[in-house]
Design an enzyme around this catalytic site. Structure first.
Site, PDB file in Angstrom:
ATOM      1  CG  HIS A 231     -14.044   6.300  -3.691  1.00 11.10           C
ATOM      2  ND1 HIS A 231     -14.549   5.227  -4.395  1.00 11.10           N
ATOM      3  CD2 HIS A 231     -12.703   6.263  -3.871  1.00 11.10           C
ATOM      4  CE1 HIS A 231     -13.560   4.576  -4.971  1.00 11.10           C
ATOM      5  NE2 HIS A 231     -12.428   5.178  -4.665  1.00 11.10           N
TER       6      HIS A 231
ATOM      7  CD  GLU B  59     -12.800  -0.352   0.599  1.00 10.51           C
ATOM      8  OE1 GLU B  59     -12.585  -0.025   1.788  1.00 10.51           O
ATOM      9  OE2 GLU B  59     -12.296   0.225  -0.366  1.00 10.51           O
TER      10      GLU B  59
ATOM     11  CD  GLU C 238     -12.786   5.274  -8.428  1.00 15.23           C
ATOM     12  OE1 GLU C 238     -13.342   4.215  -8.112  1.00 15.23           O
ATOM     13  OE2 GLU C 238     -11.561   5.456  -8.347  1.00 15.23           O
TER      14      GLU C 238
ATOM     15  CB  VAL D 250      -8.395  10.036   4.859  1.00 16.06           C
ATOM     16  CG1 VAL D 250      -8.439   9.117   6.055  1.00 16.06           C
ATOM     17  CG2 VAL D 250      -8.497   9.241   3.568  1.00 16.06           C
TER      18      VAL D 250
END
Length: 422
Positions: free
Chosen positions: A258, A201, A289, A318
């Site tokens: 994540h 990202e 993941e 978050v």
């Protein structure tokens, strides 16, 4: 005898004539019957076709009714899903942003500044947690840099759409935020991502910003949260301080990240190494993941029989969908359900990293570094321009000196010639 023969012959002729006369109506009757049969067959065929057409029409009508029924069922199911999603979203609290307008942490629309900081986040639709994390980071940057406008952009369009749908809050994606900055006359743009790592990202963000390199006088990108060794140490200290109440020797404190398929996934194993090096042996790091997996973390916890309890916390900026569902959810396969099934007393902690003051300070430091870099490069450019001007001035001066010397030499030569003639 002769008469009998003649009579017989006459009788034969008569019979033959009568028979021949009788065949005419016989052939006519046969043709009539054939025509009637053909008409009957045509009528039967027509009736059959009509029946088939009726059956086809009935079938089409049934299909249409079935399709309408399926569409109605689909619409009903979609409406039910929307209702369920709306109720689920309402449970995340009230949006902290003002409805009906583009949200900017600190921009006066009547007088935007020509230098701005754009805080770029993946985003979350969990309203309460967005206020505690992303808004908190943005507010810290607003306070630290009053001479800059602070703008917001999310990279997750699905979150942007959801917040707009249920809260009427408008949040720009990166392209929209960049276009708005250009339109507002921003000259110097500092982009500070709230990403955890330099992953896919972050690379996508840098690539998108490169397309706007000519739209600003200066554009600089800040580093993600976990970049330098000092960053890892600072975050390790922040998360252990935030969970110290659970550090009782009986509780395994497990952080869920994540995960990514990119090479940057190594940040999780590095964070684990930092925690171990600092003496936090009861702290464990895994991912949703990638690796380390939930199974890896569970196996590591089970190696120590002293642990009877587990505290779960997201290693994410978050505490959104992954934290609430994959970590703290009650469904089969979640971190909470798997540790509970293994016999542990489980306590989920729904606190994102962005809610920690020390983490907010780290983002401010990264923003400052980007500003310094932009200012330093600007100063270097100005210095280079000054040096170039000085060199040009020196060249011009040298040229002038050479011209004056040449003129003096010519004058001397002329004087010498005049003296020789006298």
């Amino acid at each position: 005898m002769k008469n009998k023969a003649l009579k017989a012959l006459a009788l034969g002729l008569t019979m033959t004539t009568l028979m021949m006369m009788g065949t005419v109506p016989t052939f006519a009757e046969e043709e009539t019957e054939t025509a009637a049969d053909a008409e009957g067959e045509d009528a039967a065929a027509t009736e059959g076709e009509d029946a088939e057409a009726e059956e086809g029409a009935e079938a089409e009508g049934e299909d249409a009714e079935a399709e309408e029924g399926e569409e109605a069922e689909g619409e009903d199911a979609e409406a039910e899903d929307d209702t369920a999603e709306a109720e689920e979203h309402a449970a995340t609290g009230t949006a902290p942003e003002t409805p009906g307008e583009v949200y900017e942490p600190s921009v006066d629309p009547e007088a935007p500044k020509d230098q701005a900081i754009m805080v770029v986040s993946f985003g979350t639709s969990f309203n309460d947690n967005r206020k505690e994390t992303i808004c908190a980071v943005e507010d810290a940057i607003v306070e630290a840099f009053p001479d800059y406008d602070v703008r917001r952009a999310f990279t997750a369009q699905i979150i942007i759409d959801k917040v707009a749908k249920y809260d009427d809050v408008i949040i720009d994606n990166v392209g929209e935020a960049l276009d708005r900055a250009v339109e507002d006359g921003v000259k110097t743009l500092i982009v500070q991502p709230t990403h955890l790592m330099n992953g896919l990202e972050y690379d996508d963000l840098v690539a998108e910003l490169a397309e706007y390199s000519d739209a600003f006088d200066k554009i600089e990108v800040g580093e993600p949260l976990l970049t330098s060794d000092a960053d890892f140490e600072a975050v390790a200290q922040a998360i252990t301080a935030a969970t110290k109440d659970y550090d009782d020797g009986e509780t395994a404190i497990c952080f869920m990240g994540h995960g990514t398929e990119a090479e940057s996934n190594q940040v999780y194993s590095k964070m684990q190494d930092v925690l171990r090096a600092d003496g936090y042996d009861n702290y464990f790091v895994g991912t949703v993941e990638a690796t380390p997996t939930l199974e890896d973390v569970l196996a590591a916890v089970q190696e120590n029989e002293a642990y009877t309890k587990v505290a779960l916390q997201p290693l994410m900026v978050v505490a959104g969908d992954h934290a609430n569902n994959d970590m703290a959810g009650d469904e089969e396969g979640t971190w909470k359900s798997e540790f509970t099934a293994a016999g542990y007393e489980v306590t989920p902690l729904l606190n994102g990293l962005g809610s920690l003051e020390d983490v907010q300070k780290l983002y401010v430091e990264h923003t400052q570094a980007a500003i310094d870099k932009a200012s330093g490069e600007a100063e270097d450019a100005a210095e280079e321009e000054t040096e170039a001007s000085d060199e040009e001035a020196e060249d011009a001066a040298e040229t002038t000196d050479e011209t004056e010397t040449a003129d003096e030499t010519a004058d001397e030569a002329e004087t010498t010639e005049e003296a020789a003639e006298e």
